[in-house]
Design a protein around this motif. Structure first.
Motif, PDB file in Angstrom:
ATOM      1  N   GLY A  55      20.383  16.087  46.982  1.00 17.32           N
ATOM      2  CA  GLY A  55      19.974  14.703  47.226  1.00 17.32           C
ATOM      3  C   GLY A  55      21.142  13.180  47.303  1.00 17.32           C
ATOM      4  O   GLY A  55      21.755  13.386  47.092  1.00 17.32           O
ATOM      5  N   SER A  56      20.224  12.303  46.933  1.00 15.88           N
ATOM      6  CA  SER A  56      20.960  11.558  46.178  1.00 15.88           C
ATOM      7  C   SER A  56      21.681  11.200  44.599  1.00 15.88           C
ATOM      8  O   SER A  56      22.170  10.314  45.050  1.00 15.88           O
ATOM      9  N   GLU A  57      21.520  12.245  44.538  1.00 13.48           N
ATOM     10  CA  GLU A  57      22.077  11.946  42.874  1.00 13.48           C
ATOM     11  C   GLU A  57      23.458  13.119  42.570  1.00 13.48           C
ATOM     12  O   GLU A  57      23.794  13.453  43.297  1.00 13.48           O
ATOM     13  N   THR A  58      24.178  11.914  41.990  1.00 14.04           N
ATOM     14  CA  THR A  58      25.903  12.499  42.168  1.00 14.04           C
ATOM     15  C   THR A  58      26.554  12.383  40.909  1.00 14.04           C
ATOM     16  O   THR A  58      25.756  10.985  40.515  1.00 14.04           O
ATOM     17  N   GLN A  59      26.794  13.226  40.220  1.00 12.44           N
ATOM     18  CA  GLN A  59      27.702  13.664  38.642  1.00 12.44           C
ATOM     19  C   GLN A  59      28.552  13.851  38.941  1.00 12.44           C
ATOM     20  O   GLN A  59      28.974  14.885  39.387  1.00 12.44           O
ATOM     21  N   THR A  60      30.214  13.420  38.151  1.00  9.39           N
ATOM     22  CA  THR A  60      31.134  13.835  38.141  1.00  9.39           C
ATOM     23  C   THR A  60      31.453  14.184  36.365  1.00  9.39           C
ATOM     24  O   THR A  60      31.235  13.056  35.447  1.00  9.39           O
ATOM     25  N   ARG A  61      32.120  15.040  35.888  1.00 10.74           N
ATOM     26  CA  ARG A  61      32.239  15.458  34.692  1.00 10.74           C
ATOM     27  C   ARG A  61      33.688  15.583  34.903  1.00 10.74           C
ATOM     28  O   ARG A  61      34.359  16.560  35.686  1.00 10.74           O
ATOM     29  N   SER A  62      34.363  15.068  33.635  1.00 13.89           N
ATOM     30  CA  SER A  62      36.033  15.687  33.995  1.00 13.89           C
ATOM     31  C   SER A  62      36.716  16.000  32.522  1.00 13.89           C
ATOM     32  O   SER A  62      36.169  16.085  31.673  1.00 13.89           O
ATOM     33  N   LEU A  63      37.773  16.311  32.640  1.00  8.61           N
ATOM     34  CA  LEU A  63      37.971  16.560  30.676  1.00  8.61           C
ATOM     35  C   LEU A  63      39.033  15.477  30.326  1.00  8.61           C
ATOM     36  O   LEU A  63      40.074  15.291  30.732  1.00  8.61           O
ATOM     37  N   GLY A  64      38.656  14.865  30.210  1.00 11.95           N
ATOM     38  CA  GLY A  64      38.948  13.575  29.419  1.00 11.95           C
ATOM     39  C   GLY A  64      39.389  12.011  29.966  1.00 11.95           C
ATOM     40  O   GLY A  64      39.939  11.415  29.510  1.00 11.95           O
ATOM     41  N   GLY A  65      38.179  12.351  30.689  1.00 11.50           N
ATOM     42  CA  GLY A  65      37.976  11.027  31.907  1.00 11.50           C
ATOM     43  C   GLY A  65      38.744  11.362  33.273  1.00 11.50           C
ATOM     44  O   GLY A  65      39.927  11.533  33.264  1.00 11.50           O
ATOM     45  N   GLN A  66      38.482  10.820  33.897  1.00 10.26           N
ATOM     46  CA  GLN A  66      39.704  10.277  35.170  1.00 10.26           C
ATOM     47  C   GLN A  66      40.942   9.306  34.897  1.00 10.26           C
ATOM     48  O   GLN A  66      41.925   9.295  35.983  1.00 10.26           O
ATOM     49  N   TYR A  67      41.425   8.972  33.855  1.00  8.96           N
ATOM     50  CA  TYR A  67      42.682   8.890  33.991  1.00  8.96           C
ATOM     51  C   TYR A  67      42.925   9.392  32.785  1.00  8.96           C
ATOM     52  O   TYR A  67      44.105   9.217  31.505  1.00  8.96           O
ATOM     53  N   ASN A  68      43.255  10.721  33.072  1.00  8.49           N
ATOM     54  CA  ASN A  68      44.308  11.886  32.195  1.00  8.49           C
ATOM     55  C   ASN A  68      44.253  11.371  30.975  1.00  8.49           C
ATOM     56  O   ASN A  68      44.882  11.443  30.359  1.00  8.49           O
ATOM     57  N   GLY A  69      43.103  11.160  29.673  1.00  5.86           N
ATOM     58  CA  GLY A  69      42.811  11.274  28.350  1.00  5.86           C
ATOM     59  C   GLY A  69      44.040  11.663  27.567  1.00  5.86           C
ATOM     60  O   GLY A  69      44.076  11.326  26.581  1.00  5.86           O
ATOM     61  N   PHE A  70      44.433  13.880  27.967  1.00  5.92           N
ATOM     62  CA  PHE A  70      44.184  14.236  27.409  1.00  5.92           C
ATOM     63  C   PHE A  70      46.194  14.693  26.995  1.00  5.92           C
ATOM     64  O   PHE A  70      46.949  15.526  26.547  1.00  5.92           O
ATOM     65  N   CYS A  71      46.745  13.247  27.756  1.00  2.00           N
ATOM     66  CA  CYS A  71      47.819  13.643  27.795  1.00  2.00           C
ATOM     67  C   CYS A  71      48.586  12.961  26.823  1.00  2.00           C
ATOM     68  O   CYS A  71      48.234  12.498  25.748  1.00  2.00           O
ATOM     69  N   ARG A  72      49.558  14.156  26.219  1.00  2.00           N
ATOM     70  CA  ARG A  72      50.224  14.325  25.221  1.00  2.00           C
ATOM     71  C   ARG A  72      51.907  14.426  25.255  1.00  2.00           C
ATOM     72  O   ARG A  72      52.611  14.819  26.449  1.00  2.00           O
ATOM     73  N   GLN A  73      52.725  14.192  24.583  1.00  4.47           N
ATOM     74  CA  GLN A  73      53.876  14.982  24.620  1.00  4.47           C
ATOM     75  C   GLN A  73      54.182  16.142  24.421  1.00  4.47           C
ATOM     76  O   GLN A  73      53.370  16.561  22.973  1.00  4.47           O
ATOM     77  N   GLY A  74      54.782  17.447  24.695  1.00  8.56           N
ATOM     78  CA  GLY A  74      55.423  18.133  24.186  1.00  8.56           C
ATOM     79  C   GLY A  74      54.921  19.231  25.462  1.00  8.56           C
ATOM     80  O   GLY A  74      55.591  18.336  26.771  1.00  8.56           O
ATOM     81  N   GLY A  75      54.753  20.142  25.002  1.00 13.19           N
ATOM     82  CA  GLY A  75      54.822  21.448  26.382  1.00 13.19           C
ATOM     83  C   GLY A  75      53.490  22.177  26.552  1.00 13.19           C
ATOM     84  O   GLY A  75      52.118  21.335  26.286  1.00 13.19           O
ATOM     85  N   MET A  76      53.279  22.874  26.805  1.00 13.50           N
ATOM     86  CA  MET A  76      52.322  24.213  27.158  1.00 13.50           C
ATOM     87  C   MET A  76      50.912  23.988  26.012  1.00 13.50           C
ATOM     88  O   MET A  76      50.107  24.804  25.905  1.00 13.50           O
ATOM     89  N   GLU A  77      51.126  23.648  24.472  1.00 16.01           N
ATOM     90  CA  GLU A  77      50.655  23.541  23.820  1.00 16.01           C
ATOM     91  C   GLU A  77      49.497  22.729  23.326  1.00 16.01           C
ATOM     92  O   GLU A  77      48.206  22.641  23.282  1.00 16.01           O
ATOM     93  N   VAL A  78      50.450  21.595  24.516  1.00 15.82           N
ATOM     94  CA  VAL A  78      48.783  20.288  25.185  1.00 15.82           C
ATOM     95  C   VAL A  78      47.781  20.968  26.093  1.00 15.82           C
ATOM     96  O   VAL A  78      46.615  20.484  25.845  1.00 15.82           O
ATOM     97  N   LEU A  79      48.002  22.332  26.491  1.00 20.74           N
ATOM     98  CA  LEU A  79      46.693  22.831  26.982  1.00 20.74           C
ATOM     99  C   LEU A  79      45.794  23.298  26.275  1.00 20.74           C
ATOM    100  O   LEU A  79      44.422  23.016  26.294  1.00 20.74           O
ATOM    101  N   GLN A  80      46.362  24.223  24.945  1.00 19.80           N
ATOM    102  CA  GLN A  80      45.703  24.256  24.016  1.00 19.80           C
ATOM    103  C   GLN A  80      45.038  23.329  23.456  1.00 19.80           C
ATOM    104  O   GLN A  80      43.462  23.453  23.084  1.00 19.80           O
ATOM    105  N   GLN A  81      45.809  22.305  22.997  1.00 17.46           N
ATOM    106  CA  GLN A  81      45.087  21.667  22.092  1.00 17.46           C
ATOM    107  C   GLN A  81      43.773  20.473  23.059  1.00 17.46           C
ATOM    108  O   GLN A  81      43.479  20.344  21.881  1.00 17.46           O
TER     109      GLN A  81
END
Length: 465
Positions: free
Chosen positions: A166-192
């Motif tokens: 209807g008129s209701e819209t909601q958004t969820r994200s992983l770490g927010g719309q500004y890429n909050g889980f960004c880190r240095q490193g490799g694929m371990e970042v996805l696990q973390q």
């Protein structure tokens, strides 16, 4: 080498790629390379700089002459005598966390898997999964003897799901719309970051929010999780404590600061539980490095200790102008921008409370997580922030889900209301690639690690307030 008081060259070579799957369709790959040099000249107290992507001898010499021209023009007309600024003489190398990255085919398969998993209802109207990869190599040499080589690997995961009814819209994200889980490193970042399986989880949360009541309004306890704490730190501690902003350099563009130089050393910024550090030495964090872009050595520094304001976020130049100690935070977003005072990693140190203990201590309040909106005044003092996700706490227990949770406050009184700080089990290493500042604009990487934090009697409101 020209006959000047000081000159330097900073060479940056950065390669980046973004993989994005939206609505189960692979989007065009985006690749970019940025390679060039910034040359700086200081002479007779004047300061000039010029950048070039022509790295031939002739190209570099032309930029050098341009920088020298501006140094001569500015001599005697600047707010400080640049020839008296101490310059770094360090020799060194910094290798950030090395990255082992699967093939592009495997990464796309992973993104497609999360994308497909998040679309299990017709009420899911938009969804996407992405991974950004960046490798940066930087060289800084100067007539003072500095010779610094640094290499970094960055990984930026993101998932986002939008549900509508209807008129209701909601958004969820992983770490927010500004890429909050960004880190240095490799694929371990996805696990973390909890990336694996998160597509389905955030989709379920977005659907649940469609039928949730609006967040209650009134003064109540507020429990902020790290995905929101990172924005709270960034806007109401980080930006106000940038020393060049305190000295007035940002006034015409992004505002000034409510903090003044005379506050350092005694001002009660927050409760005694508030301990904030500037820490570029935490290897996995997004803005870690060995030396800043002027060659100052990076080290962990207490900015706020037991609630007392200790040091500003000021580089060697700002420290000389203000006559006070600061940190190694002279940073530029790329080779074609001059270095200015930036946050890098600004963290809240963990406390001693478990999440269960914090929740159990609340008679009535709200838990909020994941920033969705923010507004702050031009002195970085009064603020209003919104989150994606809220949950009522009643009689020491988590209760019903609520949508559109928001809160507002004033930096000083807000941080003084901090009454419990989570232990290391509640801490998350967050950050964003999108901190903006300066003219011309510079968008740079910053890191914010924080535990969950509980605040006393904050003004909270929902979507109908």
């Amino acid at each position: 080498m020209p006959a000047v008081d000081f000159c330097s060259m900073r060479v940056v070579d950065e390669r980046s790629e973004e993989l994005l799957v939206r609505q189960n369709i692979l989007q065009p790959l985006r690749n970019a390379r940025s390679h060039g040099a910034m040359l700086t000249v200081i002479h007779d107290g004047g300061y000039g700089y010029a950048a070039t992507s022509d790295l031939s001898r002739n190209g570099l010499n032309a930029a050098l002459q341009h920088a020298l021209h501006w140094a001569r023009l500015s001599a005697g007309k600047t707010v400080t005598n640049f020839s008296k600024i101490p310059q770094a003489t360090v020799l060194g190398q910094y290798q950030g966390l090395t990255a082992s990255i699967p093939t592009r085919k495997d990464l796309i398969a992973l993104l497609m898997q999360e994308s497909v998993a998040s679309h299990f209802s017709d009420k899911i109207v938009d969804w996407s999964a992405s991974i950004g990869l960046t490798q940066t190599e930087q060289l800084f040499i100067s007539s003072a003897g500095a010779d610094i080589h640094q290499q970094f690997n960055y990984l930026i995961p993101n998932l986002s799901v939008t549900a509508n009814e209807g008129s209701e819209t909601q958004t969820r994200s992983l770490g927010g719309q500004y890429n909050g889980f960004c880190r240095q490193g490799g694929m371990e970042v996805l696990q973390q970051s909890g990336f694996y399986g998160a597509g389905k989880r955030i989709a379920e949360e977005a659907l649940a929010l469609l039928h949730a009541a609006n967040c209650p309004s009134g003064r109540m306890d507020l429990l902020l999780m790290p995905e929101q704490m990172m924005l709270q730190i960034h806007e109401s501690i980080g930006h106000p404590l940038e020393l060049d902003r305190i000295l007035g350099d940002e006034r015409n563009f992004a505002g000034t600061s409510f903090v003044t130089p005379d506050m350092f050393g005694h001002f009660q910024y927050g409760s005694e539980l508030l301990n904030v550090t500037y820490d570029p030495s935490r290897a996995e964090q997004f803005a870690s490095f060995g030396w800043d872009d002027d060659g100052s050595t990076a080290e962990k520094t207490w900015i706020i200790k037991n609630g007392i304001l200790e040091k500003p976020l000021g580089s060697a130049l700002s420290q000389a102008r203000a006559g006070m100690a600061g940190v190694a935070n002279s940073r530029a977003c790329d080779w074609n921008r001059p270095a200015i005072d930036r946050m890098a990693n600004l963290n809240i140190e963990a406390g001693s409370s478990s999440l269960d203990e914090m929740i159990a201590s609340v008679d009535y309040g709200v838990l909020m997580n994941t920033n969705v909106s923010w507004s702050i005044d031009d002195s970085r003092n009064k603020f209003q922030f919104g989150c994606e996700y809220g949950q009522v706490i009643r009689n020491g227990k988590l209760q019903e889900l609520v949508k559109n949770p928001n809160y507002r406050g004033i930096s000083e009184s807000f941080w003084r209301s901090l009454k419990m700080v989570g232990d290391t089990s509640t801490l998350a290493v967050m950050g964003t690639p999108f901190c903006g500042k300066g003219e011309p604009s510079q968008v740079i990487r910053v890191g914010h690690a924080s535990p969950a934090c509980l605040f006393d009697q904050v003004e909270v409101f929902g979507g109908e307030a």
